[in-house]
Design a protein around this motif. Structure first.
Motif, PDB file in Angstrom:
ATOM      1  N   LEU A   1       0.989  -1.325  -0.286  1.00 56.60           N
ATOM      2  CA  LEU A   1       0.068   0.327   0.144  1.00 56.60           C
ATOM      3  C   LEU A   1       0.727   0.864   0.340  1.00 56.60           C
ATOM      4  O   LEU A   1       0.928   2.306  -0.161  1.00 56.60           O
ATOM      5  CB  LEU A   1      -1.012   0.227   1.721  1.00 56.60           C
ATOM      6  N   LYS A   2       1.600   1.116   1.194  1.00 53.54           N
ATOM      7  CA  LYS A   2       2.952   2.404   0.808  1.00 53.54           C
ATOM      8  C   LYS A   2       3.640   2.621  -1.184  1.00 53.54           C
ATOM      9  O   LYS A   2       3.749   3.758  -0.875  1.00 53.54           O
ATOM     10  CB  LYS A   2       4.137   2.177   1.961  1.00 53.54           C
ATOM     11  N   LYS A   3       3.964   2.178  -1.084  1.00 51.79           N
ATOM     12  CA  LYS A   3       5.284   1.582  -2.400  1.00 51.79           C
ATOM     13  C   LYS A   3       3.373   2.038  -3.765  1.00 51.79           C
ATOM     14  O   LYS A   3       4.058   2.691  -4.633  1.00 51.79           O
ATOM     15  CB  LYS A   3       4.805   0.483  -2.652  1.00 51.79           C
ATOM     16  N   HIS A   4       2.606   1.796  -3.463  1.00 53.86           N
ATOM     17  CA  HIS A   4       1.445   2.001  -4.978  1.00 53.86           C
ATOM     18  C   HIS A   4       0.421   2.742  -4.711  1.00 53.86           C
ATOM     19  O   HIS A   4      -0.191   3.030  -5.861  1.00 53.86           O
ATOM     20  CB  HIS A   4       0.528   0.408  -5.453  1.00 53.86           C
ATOM     21  N   TYR A   5       0.346   3.312  -2.776  1.00 53.77           N
ATOM     22  CA  TYR A   5      -1.238   3.956  -2.930  1.00 53.77           C
ATOM     23  C   TYR A   5      -0.510   4.363  -1.509  1.00 53.77           C
ATOM     24  O   TYR A   5      -2.041   5.293  -1.150  1.00 53.77           O
ATOM     25  CB  TYR A   5      -2.534   3.142  -2.377  1.00 53.77           C
ATOM     26  N   TYR A   6       0.432   5.369  -1.498  1.00 55.53           N
ATOM     27  CA  TYR A   6       0.742   6.205  -0.648  1.00 55.53           C
ATOM     28  C   TYR A   6       0.289   7.729  -0.557  1.00 55.53           C
ATOM     29  O   TYR A   6      -0.423   8.074   0.470  1.00 55.53           O
ATOM     30  CB  TYR A   6       2.411   6.502  -0.705  1.00 55.53           C
ATOM     31  N   SER A   7      -0.295   7.912  -1.321  1.00 59.17           N
ATOM     32  CA  SER A   7      -1.143   9.273  -1.360  1.00 59.17           C
ATOM     33  C   SER A   7      -2.966   9.305  -1.331  1.00 59.17           C
ATOM     34  O   SER A   7      -3.458   9.616  -0.216  1.00 59.17           O
ATOM     35  CB  SER A   7      -1.383  10.264  -2.773  1.00 59.17           C
ATOM     36  N   GLU A   8      -3.288   7.897  -1.324  1.00 57.63           N
ATOM     37  CA  GLU A   8      -4.557   7.760  -1.161  1.00 57.63           C
ATOM     38  C   GLU A   8      -4.698   7.095   0.368  1.00 57.63           C
ATOM     39  O   GLU A   8      -5.688   7.289   1.284  1.00 57.63           O
ATOM     40  CB  GLU A   8      -5.530   6.922  -2.124  1.00 57.63           C
ATOM     41  N   TYR A   9      -3.600   6.234   1.011  1.00 53.12           N
ATOM     42  CA  TYR A   9      -3.882   6.035   2.308  1.00 53.12           C
ATOM     43  C   TYR A   9      -3.262   6.167   3.644  1.00 53.12           C
ATOM     44  O   TYR A   9      -2.648   5.557   4.613  1.00 53.12           O
ATOM     45  CB  TYR A   9      -3.805   4.355   1.965  1.00 53.12           C
ATOM     46  N   SER A  10      -2.282   7.687   3.126  1.00 56.18           N
ATOM     47  CA  SER A  10      -0.986   8.195   3.417  1.00 56.18           C
ATOM     48  C   SER A  10      -1.101   8.629   5.442  1.00 56.18           C
ATOM     49  O   SER A  10      -0.604   7.939   5.923  1.00 56.18           O
ATOM     50  CB  SER A  10      -1.134   9.336   3.499  1.00 56.18           C
ATOM     51  N   ASN A  11      -2.855   8.868   5.647  1.00 55.89           N
ATOM     52  CA  ASN A  11      -2.907   9.239   6.611  1.00 55.89           C
ATOM     53  C   ASN A  11      -2.920   7.619   7.319  1.00 55.89           C
ATOM     54  O   ASN A  11      -2.959   7.761   8.779  1.00 55.89           O
ATOM     55  CB  ASN A  11      -4.515   9.487   6.531  1.00 55.89           C
ATOM     56  N   GLU A  12      -3.997   6.448   6.564  1.00 53.53           N
ATOM     57  CA  GLU A  12      -3.920   5.350   7.831  1.00 53.53           C
ATOM     58  C   GLU A  12      -2.411   4.637   8.024  1.00 53.53           C
ATOM     59  O   GLU A  12      -3.239   4.145   8.694  1.00 53.53           O
ATOM     60  CB  GLU A  12      -5.140   4.670   6.500  1.00 53.53           C
ATOM     61  N   LEU A  13      -1.887   4.953   6.929  1.00 52.72           N
ATOM     62  CA  LEU A  13      -0.636   4.366   6.752  1.00 52.72           C
ATOM     63  C   LEU A  13       0.353   5.349   8.416  1.00 52.72           C
ATOM     64  O   LEU A  13       0.599   3.953   9.354  1.00 52.72           O
ATOM     65  CB  LEU A  13       0.471   4.727   5.821  1.00 52.72           C
ATOM     66  N   GLU A  14       0.209   5.846   8.508  1.00 53.55           N
ATOM     67  CA  GLU A  14       1.115   7.126   9.329  1.00 53.55           C
ATOM     68  C   GLU A  14       0.083   6.494  11.085  1.00 53.55           C
ATOM     69  O   GLU A  14       0.767   6.109  11.911  1.00 53.55           O
ATOM     70  CB  GLU A  14       0.911   8.301   9.363  1.00 53.55           C
ATOM     71  N   ASN A  15      -1.032   6.864  10.617  1.00 53.02           N
ATOM     72  CA  ASN A  15      -2.126   5.573  12.187  1.00 53.02           C
ATOM     73  C   ASN A  15      -1.474   4.700  12.903  1.00 53.02           C
ATOM     74  O   ASN A  15      -1.305   4.546  13.335  1.00 53.02           O
ATOM     75  CB  ASN A  15      -3.711   6.519  11.159  1.00 53.02           C
ATOM     76  N   TYR A  16      -1.498   3.910  12.015  1.00 50.39           N
ATOM     77  CA  TYR A  16      -0.834   2.448  12.298  1.00 50.39           C
ATOM     78  C   TYR A  16       0.023   2.915  12.730  1.00 50.39           C
ATOM     79  O   TYR A  16       0.347   1.689  13.647  1.00 50.39           O
ATOM     80  CB  TYR A  16      -0.930   1.585  10.719  1.00 50.39           C
ATOM     81  N   LEU A  17       1.182   3.445  12.173  1.00 48.80           N
ATOM     82  CA  LEU A  17       2.837   2.809  12.540  1.00 48.80           C
ATOM     83  C   LEU A  17       2.739   3.826  13.811  1.00 48.80           C
ATOM     84  O   LEU A  17       3.611   3.538  14.870  1.00 48.80           O
ATOM     85  CB  LEU A  17       3.617   3.200  11.620  1.00 48.80           C
ATOM     86  N   LYS A  18       1.572   4.599  14.080  1.00 45.40           N
ATOM     87  CA  LYS A  18       1.975   5.340  15.119  1.00 45.40           C
ATOM     88  C   LYS A  18       1.311   5.265  16.330  1.00 45.40           C
ATOM     89  O   LYS A  18       1.540   5.340  17.658  1.00 45.40           O
ATOM     90  CB  LYS A  18       1.178   7.001  15.471  1.00 45.40           C
ATOM     91  N   ASN A  19       0.134   4.707  16.495  1.00 45.63           N
ATOM     92  CA  ASN A  19      -1.145   3.787  17.420  1.00 45.63           C
ATOM     93  C   ASN A  19      -1.455   2.878  17.474  1.00 45.63           C
ATOM     94  O   ASN A  19      -1.258   2.064  18.459  1.00 45.63           O
ATOM     95  CB  ASN A  19      -2.172   4.815  16.903  1.00 45.63           C
ATOM     96  N   ASP A  20      -1.070   1.497  15.865  1.00 41.69           N
ATOM     97  CA  ASP A  20      -1.791   0.735  15.916  1.00 41.69           C
ATOM     98  C   ASP A  20      -0.161  -0.289  16.606  1.00 41.69           C
ATOM     99  O   ASP A  20       0.238  -1.521  16.738  1.00 41.69           O
ATOM    100  CB  ASP A  20      -2.623   0.430  14.722  1.00 41.69           C
ATOM    101  N   PHE A  21       0.943  -0.025  15.424  1.00 44.33           N
ATOM    102  CA  PHE A  21       1.890  -1.326  15.073  1.00 44.33           C
ATOM    103  C   PHE A  21       2.458  -0.995  17.070  1.00 44.33           C
ATOM    104  O   PHE A  21       2.861  -2.445  17.281  1.00 44.33           O
ATOM    105  CB  PHE A  21       3.045  -0.648  14.723  1.00 44.33           C
ATOM    106  N   PRO A  22       2.579  -0.111  17.918  1.00 42.78           N
ATOM    107  CA  PRO A  22       3.020   0.132  18.824  1.00 42.78           C
ATOM    108  C   PRO A  22       2.237  -0.591  19.716  1.00 42.78           C
ATOM    109  O   PRO A  22       3.001  -2.052  20.764  1.00 42.78           O
ATOM    110  CB  PRO A  22       2.828   1.253  19.659  1.00 42.78           C
TER     111      PRO A  22
END
Length: 249
Positions: A168-189
């Protein structure tokens, strides 16, 4: 050198009809099923997506001996890679150029082969725990149909699948940038990584975080590895990655 088991299978298959051989795909012995699957793949016969799906459900392993390496591998991975390697080798043999040109030909073959596309679909939509390398191959092969996105998002954000996340980061970053960042900051930990497959995903997430050159992500990495102890049985591997980015734990 061919093993005794392999020689016995070669003798056996000469005495069987095609129908009798196909019945061995249902045999209780996982080694016999593996040899039979390889035979069907190399002969260009059989329903590969069905074979892969069946073995994903069974989730059995066999001991392999290749060169000087002894390993334990999922039968599903052997089936997938037998065909994956077959089409790569075939594509490279058609190119008389250098390694770069052969590599491009192999990548094109993986991206356009319809059977590999079906195998990748089986992997993406499977609800079973799947060997990490199969996800790695699947999400590297091509940009998948947009209709796959809901399932890929589920894998990335709900099932902590680093390979789906990186896709998703490679192919759809602009569409899912907020979800990707939210995962790394809030869900991944808070995500749990306990099994070997999950630890491989953890390592891939660590690479994603550290390669971002983001200090917040670096701190998330350090805190995660301090609180999640499952990675320590692979600590040599993890420490190499951490050292590359100037981190010592």
């Amino acid at each position: 050198m061919p093993s005794t088991q392999y020689k016995r299978f070669q003798n056996l298959k000469q005495k069987l009809t095609q129908k009798e051989l196909s019945e061995l795909l249902k045999h209780d012995n996982p080694t016999i099923r593996t040899y039979t699957s390889i035979e069907f793949i190399q002969s260009g016969k059989g329903n590969l997506p069905e074979m892969l799906s069946t073995e994903l459900q069974k989730n059995e392993m066999v001991e392999t001996f290749e060169g000087c390496i002894i390993d334990i591998e999922p039968i599903s991975s052997i089936i997938y890679h037998e065909y994956w390697n077959k089409i790569r080798i075939k594509a490279s043999q058609k190119v008389n150029g250098n390694n770069y040109e052969q590599d491009l030909a192999m990548k094109k073959a993986l991206a356009t082969d319809l059977i590999i596309e079906k195998l990748d679909s089986v992997i993406i939509y499977s609800k079973k725990e799947i060997y990490w390398l199969l996800y790695n191959r699947t999400f590297e092969n091509r940009k998948h149909k947009k209709s796959y996105l809901p399932r890929i998002k589920e894998l990335a954000f709900k099932e902590n699948n680093a390979y789906a996340f990186d896709y998703l980061k490679k192919h759809y970053y602009s569409e899912y940038s907020n979800e990707l960042e939210n995962y790394l900051k809030n869900d991944f930990p808070n995500a749990k990584f306990k099994t070997d497959n999950e630890v491989f995903n953890l390592h891939s997430f660590i690479i994603i975080l550290l390669e971002s050159k983001n200090d917040d992500y670096k701190n998330i990495t350090i805190e995660k590895l301090k609180t999640n102890q499952s990675w320590k049985k692979h600590k040599g591997w993890f420490n190499i990655t951490l050292k590359k980015h100037g981190i010592e734990l």
